[in-house]
Write a protein that holds these residues in place. Structure first.
Motif, PDB file in Angstrom:
ATOM      1  N   LEU A   1      76.866 -23.312 124.852  1.00  0.00           N
ATOM      2  CA  LEU A   1      78.319 -23.188 124.798  1.00  0.00           C
ATOM      3  C   LEU A   1      78.891 -23.997 123.646  1.00  0.00           C
ATOM      4  O   LEU A   1      79.769 -23.526 122.916  1.00  0.00           O
ATOM      5  N   GLU A   2      78.361 -25.170 123.473  1.00  0.00           N
ATOM      6  CA  GLU A   2      78.877 -26.031 122.413  1.00  0.00           C
ATOM      7  C   GLU A   2      78.582 -25.441 121.041  1.00  0.00           C
ATOM      8  O   GLU A   2      79.421 -25.477 120.136  1.00  0.00           O
ATOM      9  N   GLU A   3      77.384 -24.880 120.928  1.00  0.00           N
ATOM     10  CA  GLU A   3      77.052 -24.259 119.653  1.00  0.00           C
ATOM     11  C   GLU A   3      77.961 -23.077 119.384  1.00  0.00           C
ATOM     12  O   GLU A   3      78.455 -22.882 118.275  1.00  0.00           O
ATOM     13  N   GLU A   4      78.170 -22.334 120.429  1.00  0.00           N
ATOM     14  CA  GLU A   4      79.033 -21.174 120.288  1.00  0.00           C
ATOM     15  C   GLU A   4      80.426 -21.611 119.839  1.00  0.00           C
ATOM     16  O   GLU A   4      81.024 -21.032 118.932  1.00  0.00           O
ATOM     17  N   LEU A   5      80.865 -22.658 120.462  1.00  0.00           N
ATOM     18  CA  LEU A   5      82.187 -23.170 120.116  1.00  0.00           C
ATOM     19  C   LEU A   5      82.233 -23.577 118.642  1.00  0.00           C
ATOM     20  O   LEU A   5      83.155 -23.224 117.906  1.00  0.00           O
ATOM     21  N   ALA A   6      81.217 -24.298 118.265  1.00  0.00           N
ATOM     22  CA  ALA A   6      81.160 -24.754 116.874  1.00  0.00           C
ATOM     23  C   ALA A   6      81.193 -23.556 115.933  1.00  0.00           C
ATOM     24  O   ALA A   6      81.919 -23.548 114.937  1.00  0.00           O
ATOM     25  N   ALA A   7      80.423 -22.562 116.263  1.00  0.00           N
ATOM     26  CA  ALA A   7      80.369 -21.372 115.424  1.00  0.00           C
ATOM     27  C   ALA A   7      81.728 -20.716 115.321  1.00  0.00           C
ATOM     28  O   ALA A   7      82.199 -20.383 114.237  1.00  0.00           O
TER      29      ALA A   7
END
Length: 677
Positions: A578-584
């Motif tokens: 989720l965090e990676e997705e957010l960052a992306a």
DNA sequence: ACGAAGACTTGTTCGGAACCTA
DNA sequence: TAGGTTCCGAACAAGTCTTCGT
């Protein structure tokens, strides 16, 4: 004496719940001094506030259900009074009008005991009458043995057994996967009993060549079969059972309908002693009416039994006791098995209340008590010094008294029976206890003691009163026993005995911890009920540790912990994703996907909470794996403390007490919120 | 005075019911 | 809805402590 520092209460052994009887030389981190333990004040001389509430806390119109437990089904005998039950016994209260100050406290106490008066075992020593009329149906016998005909093997070949022999063989067979099978004493005792039942010339000559697996398999199959029964079948069986048992479930005491605790006669079986019990594996034979003494009111119908031609051993009409029936234990001739009323009965409730009131009375005296035994540490009389040190342990560590035991019992100890080898001295006035207590539960604890105590112990461990050298197996306190100690305590307070200290310490600790918790949360954000319950449980846990209430690690524990860890792992990777997705999303400042960012953030937040919750669960599970909270709740912590706390904190009492506890503690329910132990 | 008897409380474990959850 | 947990009560062992009998 009496350096202030040693009315520092009870150590808290937050660290370190030890394993069971497995001897293991753990170098446990000593006591965790932790924040808590300062304030020696609120506990002592509670002379201050305290009870004005005694007033109503005691006029409990308690009583409880029991009605429904009464066989609604059957009109249990015409008994007209079956409808009289529950309702106030114990007339009204004495008029208020308390005088002033200390005097008033006294008065209140007296009032209490006056009210309780008769029918209160603990205040009713000797010949006190416990009941006027008593009616009940006696006891329920277990079904006779039904042979299954499955043959065990001897030397590989099937053998014929009589039903009696088969019964005993079956008792053994079904214990196949218990630890008892590995205990030589168990095997030896069983073999002796079995041999006798087999008779002199039986083909079976030796336990080693016996193979009970056919019987074991049969037993397991039976179990399975039971599981696959249809719902209807199960219900039918249950209904039949209830009908048969209904009449045994209640007794009528002075017209009141009261629940009976254990109306079932213990079925035959192999004795399962705890720890290294010398008698484990002996055959506990079947009990018949001729073994049983019944206690019942004069003129009441004598209970029936299913053995024509037999009579009860004896019918008594003893108004000074509360038991309905008893028989002599067949394993230990000096033991008795009693049938008593249940925990919600008046007998039990009254004595429960009396127990806690006695402990509160001790609270008012505890400062003096401590001064006294501290003074005794320097007494020139060896015995006095030993007693003083023992009292210190009992008070500070909540140890049990420890009576003498016979050779045919497990070798366990309590305070008065401690051996030299159970108490090791370490540097800096630290004392290490390591012994098997009740139920062979290991007590392991390192405590810092007062220097004078330490010095005394050095001597008690080395030489006895006459100057003779001691060995590791010798008594640490050779000059007195539990009875002597109790006798001394009687001089301090009427009815005082060693066990009162355990009750007192458990209750006062709960009271203090809850109060501290409340104080520390003042002004803080409101807690959820679950959080408050967690607080309560943590206090409960400390009490349990103080009393050394342990349980064996659940068999599935490791397994379950692994599962939780797995779950945690998954949650964590999900979080990462989720965090990676957010960052992306943020980097790509993608097409005004504002909503998406927000929803991602909230998802992340949720995930974090979930993780937190699981972590908490894991921690508390690990934490409590060897701690039994129930025992202190049932036996040691004054329920009024809990009820009052619930009221003050808007926690529904049902969150803390389950149904049976609610029944048992019915007498405590209307305590004032301000109640302090 | 002291050990045995007797009665009652305290303690752990076990098995089944209730409750979740996949 | 099965299968696993958790929760509870029953079971019964093991303590405590007072009383009784000698």
């Amino acid at each position: 004496m009496s350096d202030s520092d040693d009315d520092i209460p009870l150590v808290k052994r937050l660290a370190a719940p030890p394993a069971k009887s497995t001897p293991k030389p753990t170098p446990k981190p000593a006591a965790k001094p932790a924040a808590v333990q300062l304030q020696s004040k609120p506990r002592d001389n509670g002379a201050s506030k305290k009870k004005q509430e005694t007033e109503d806390e005691d006029d409990d119109e308690d009583n409880e259900e029991s009605e429904e437990s009464a066989s609604s089904s059957e009109s249990d005998d015409e008994g007209s009074e079956s409808d009289v039950p529950l309702s106030k016994r114990r007339k009204s209260k004495s008029p208020g009008a308390a005088s002033t100050g200390a005097k008033r406290k006294r008065a209140t106490q007296q009032k209490e005991s006056a009210k309780r008066s008769r029918r209160d075992p603990s205040s009713s020593k000797s010949g006190q009458l416990m009941w006027k009329t008593l009616r009940h149906s006696g006891v329920l016998f277990p079904p006779e043995y039904e042979p299954h005909g499955v043959k065990m093997l001897y030397d590989g070949k099937p053998v014929n057994l009589t039903p009696e022999q088969e019964e005993v063989a079956t008792m053994f067979a079904v214990m196949k996967d218990t630890d008892y099978m590995k205990k030589p004493v168990f095997l030896k005792n069983f073999w002796e009993g079995f041999k006798e039942i087999l008779g002199k010339n039986h083909a079976i000559k030796n336990l080693d060549k016996c193979d009970f697996t056919p019987i074991y398999d049969w037993h397991m199959a039976q179990r399975e079969a039971k599981k696959t029964m249809t719902k209807e079948e199960k219900d039918r069986i249950k209904k039949e059972k209830d009908e048969k048992e209904g009449k045994y479930k209640v007794a009528y005491v002075d017209g009141r309908c009261e629940p009976v605790g254990n109306f079932r006669v213990e079925p035959p079986g192999l004795f399962r002693g705890r720890g290294e019990h010398p008698k484990m594996g002996k055959i506990k034979r079947r009990i018949y009416p001729r073994d049983i003494t019944i206690n019942i009111g004069e003129g009441e119908a004598i209970p029936e039994h299913p053995y024509p031609g037999q009579t009860w051993k004896e019918i008594k009409h003893d108004h000074t006791v509360t038991w309905l029936a008893y028989w002599k234990d067949t394993i230990s001739s000096k033991d008795y098995k009693y049938v008593f009323l249940g925990a919600t009965s008046t007998f039990k409730a009254d004595s429960d209340l009396a127990k806690y009131e006695k402990a509160r009375k001790l609270k008012d005296l505890i400062v003096d008590v401590r001064k006294n035994y501290e003074r005794d540490w320097e007494n020139s009389d060896h015995k006095k010094r030993q007693m003083g040190v023992a009292m210190y342990f009992i008070d500070k560590l909540a140890l049990r008294a420890g009576h003498e035991k016979d050779d045919d019992e497990a070798d366990t100890v309590g305070c008065c029976t401690l051996k030299v080898e159970n108490v090791d001295l370490e540097p800096n006035n630290k004392v290490k206890f390591d012994f098997l207590g009740k139920d062979s539960i290991r007590y392991e604890n390192v405590v810092e003691v007062h220097p004078t105590v330490y010095k005394n112990l050095e001597r008690f461990r080395k030489i006895d009163a006459t100057g003779k050298k001691k060995k590791p197996g010798d008594q640490l306190f050779e000059t007195f026993d539990a009875q002597d100690l109790n006798k001394e305590l009687k001089n301090i307070m009427d009815g005082l005995s060693v066990k009162v200290f355990r009750t007192y310490n458990a209750s006062i600790t709960l009271d203090r911890l809850l109060a501290e918790l409340e104080e520390s949360k003042m002004g803080a954000a409101a807690q959820s009920v679950d959080e408050k319950k967690a607080d309560y449980d943590s206090a409960n846990k400390e009490v349990a540790i103080l009393c050394n209430h342990q349980r064996s690690v659940p068999k599935t524990h490791t397994n379950q912990m692994e599962k939780i860890q797995e779950k945690l792992q998954i949650l964590n990777t999900e979080l990462k994703e989720l965090e990676e997705e957010l960052a992306a999303v943020q980097k790509g400042k993608s097409d005004g996907k504002k909503a998406s960012v927000e929803s991602l953030l909230s998802k992340i937040e949720k995930k974090k909470q979930a993780i937190f919750k699981v972590e908490l669960q894991a921690r508390s599970k690990e934490d409590l794996k060897t701690v039994a909270l129930g025992t202190s709740k049932i036996n040691y912590m004054d329920p009024r403390i809990t009820v009052a706390w619930c009221k003050r904190n808007d926690v529904p009492i049902e969150k803390i007490f389950n149904k049976s506890l609610l029944g048992k503690f019915n007498w405590a329910m209307d305590v004032e919120p301000s109640f302090r132990f």
